[in-house]
Design an enzyme around this catalytic site. Structure first.
Site, PDB file in Angstrom:
ATOM      1  N   LEU A 135      48.435  -7.189 150.628  1.00  0.00           N
ATOM      2  CA  LEU A 135      49.060  -8.208 149.800  1.00  0.00           C
ATOM      3  C   LEU A 135      49.909  -7.461 148.791  1.00  0.00           C
ATOM      4  CD1 LEU A 135      46.113 -10.709 149.081  1.00  0.00           C
ATOM      5  CD2 LEU A 135      47.970 -10.965 150.740  1.00  0.00           C
ATOM      6  N   ASP A 136      51.178  -7.860 148.635  1.00  0.00           N
ATOM      7  CA  ASP A 136      52.044  -7.108 147.729  1.00  0.00           C
ATOM      8  C   ASP A 136      51.624  -7.323 146.277  1.00  0.00           C
ATOM      9  OD1 ASP A 136      53.291  -9.467 146.741  1.00  0.00           O
ATOM     10  OD2 ASP A 136      54.745  -9.448 148.374  1.00  0.00           O
ATOM     11  N   LEU A 137      52.286  -6.611 145.389  1.00  0.00           N
ATOM     12  CA  LEU A 137      51.892  -6.573 143.979  1.00  0.00           C
ATOM     13  C   LEU A 137      51.741  -7.968 143.379  1.00  0.00           C
ATOM     14  CD1 LEU A 137      51.465  -4.678 141.480  1.00  0.00           C
ATOM     15  CD2 LEU A 137      53.900  -4.993 141.006  1.00  0.00           C
TER      16      LEU A 137
END
Length: 257
Positions: free
Chosen positions: A122-124
């Protein structure tokens, strides 16, 4: 004149991988030591040895981890795979370390967990369900596009879009030369200038949901993964971890073939 002797058909030689042997990086990942990429880095640093001899290549083929040590310690045989649900908060990187010193999931995971690896990323800015596993083989099985495990997201986005435009995503879409597969997208509700959309997809390319919605003229302000396969976020609190019951995991793995 006697008939010619019949020759036995020759059997093709099996490769090391076909005969059951595997690369050391894969074996160590399955044992929960580290991801394959991390194992390769550890080998380059001279931290892994076989029968006392430091290994210098991740291409080493082995039948088992007998005699393998990491930082001088014998590697334990692989334990049964375990799977955990983790409610990731926005603002955390899905990585073990960050050169810029930004917080990662590993700085926030509760104490007492075994060595775990994230299933996908999951990206930032994305929050929600992140699966964690002790088994590299299970991680790969869950991530492979060929397996087709469904991921479900809810997105809040600024802008206007019709249900008809969202339904066109079921055929897939190409953006800047990148092909994104079928997405089942449904408009949930409108709140002022924002819309809430549920999306289900099976590929999980990098930033796929954000890029597809931006392609439709929307600006995503919040993105939450609510399910990965049959495992749902439900009411798991932010930052909390719980373990998937072994029989539920076993039943799910049977469906993967």
């Amino acid at each position: 004149m006697p008939p010619p002797r019949r020759q036995k058909p020759t059997q093709p030689r099996r490769s090391a991988v076909e005969s059951g042997d595997q690369r050391i990086a894969k074996l160590l990942a399955r044992a929960g030591v580290a991801s394959r990429r991390e194992v390769e880095r550890m080998i380059a640093e001279g931290r892994i040895a076989l029968d006392g001899k430091v290994l210098d290549t991740p291409a080493t083929i082995l039948a088992s981890l007998k005699g393998v040590t990491v930082d001088g310690k014998q590697v334990a045989p692989a334990a049964p795979a375990r799977l955990f649900r983790y409610h990731k908060a926005a603002g955390l990187l899905t990585t073990e370390r960050d050169p810029k010193g930004r917080p990662t999931i590993y700085t926030r995971l509760p104490d007492g967990l075994p060595r775990v690896m994230p299933v996908g990323r999951l990206d930032l800015s994305t929050e929600g369900l992140l699966l964690l596993t002790t088994d590299g083989g299970l991680k790969r099985q869950l991530e492979l596009p060929a397996t087709g495990v469904e991921r479900t997201y809810r997105a809040r986005a600024y802008g206007q879009v019709s249900q008809a435009a969202l339904e066109d995503l079921i055929e897939g879409v190409t953006i800047d030369g990148v092909r994104y597969g079928s997405i089942d997208a449904n408009l949930e509700r409108r709140t002022g200038a924002n819309v809430w959309i549920e999306l289900k997809l099976r590929e999980g390319k990098n930033r796929e949901v954000r890029r597809v919605l931006e392609h439709l003229g929307l600006k995503v302000s919040r993105l939450i993964r609510t399910a990965y396969g049959p495992f749902a976020l439900t009411d798991l609190p932010v930052g909390a971890v719980d373990e998937v019951r072994p029989h539920d995991l076993a039943a799910f793995r049977k469906t993967l073939g």
